[in-house]
Design a protein around this motif. Structure first.
Motif: not given
Length: 193
Positions: A94-95, A173, A175-177
């Motif tokens: 998770s972030t 972005q 990181r999220e991907q």
């Protein structure tokens, strides 16, 4: 001035808590003085609690495994029937976890450093890692214990590697991907029936 055993135990717990977080945030080479100062004690008082910095390091790593385990067990136990491992993977990748190394996985934060420690220290740390594995093993699919252990030994270090790479990445972005793709991959490979 003499302190009670209870006072000494509280200080010991505070030192461990601060060290577990500090080492994950700044590495195990963060000074004893820094840890003791954050607790409000002098560097000289360190040796009333630990024989060496390696002893503090081992206990702090064990504390980090315990903290991580508590969070993972809470997520697993609150997940719907048959969804515990999926929930663990989602929480791990998770972030929030990626953005909080001081409160997160000790392997992703200190892995290379742990590998460079002397054999005697690594053995003691391995005992904590094995205890962590044993407590999470019931949530890993497999027909036999050996199968579950093999899957755990592949899944969790792989997720730690992804988390490390995500933390190195500067673009949110990206990181999220990375997190999303890793979650999808590990869920498909390990958590879907």
């Amino acid at each position: 001035m003499r302190y009670s055993l209870e006072h000494k135990a509280r200080n010991h717990e505070n030192i461990l808590s601060v060290a577990a977080r500090s080492f994950r945030e700044h590495g195990g080479e963060s000074g004893i003085g820094t840890v003791m100062k954050k607790v409000g004690l002098t560097k000289g008082g360190f040796y009333r609690h630990f024989k060496s910095k390696d002893d503090l390091f081992v206990e702090a790593v064990a504390r980090a495994f315990d903290e991580m385990e508590r969070g993972m067990l809470e997520v697993a136990r609150s997940a719907p029937e048959g969804q515990a491992l999926r929930a663990i993977i989602e929480r791990y990748l998770s972030t929030g976890h990626a953005s909080s190394p001081g409160m997160g996985c000790v392997v992703s934060a200190l892995g290379p450093e742990l590998a460079r420690k002397p054999l005697s220290v690594r053995r003691r740390i391995e005992a904590s890692r094995e205890a962590y594995r044993e407590r999470l093993l019931p949530f890993v699919p497999g027909q036999t214990r050996e199968e579950k252990v093999a899957k755990f030994q592949l899944l969790f270090p792989s997720m730690a590697g992804v988390l490390t790479a995500v933390r190195m990445t500067v673009f949110p972005q990206t990181r999220e991907q990375m997190l999303m793709e890793a979650r999808n991959f590990f869920i498909k490979c390990f958590a879907e029936e």
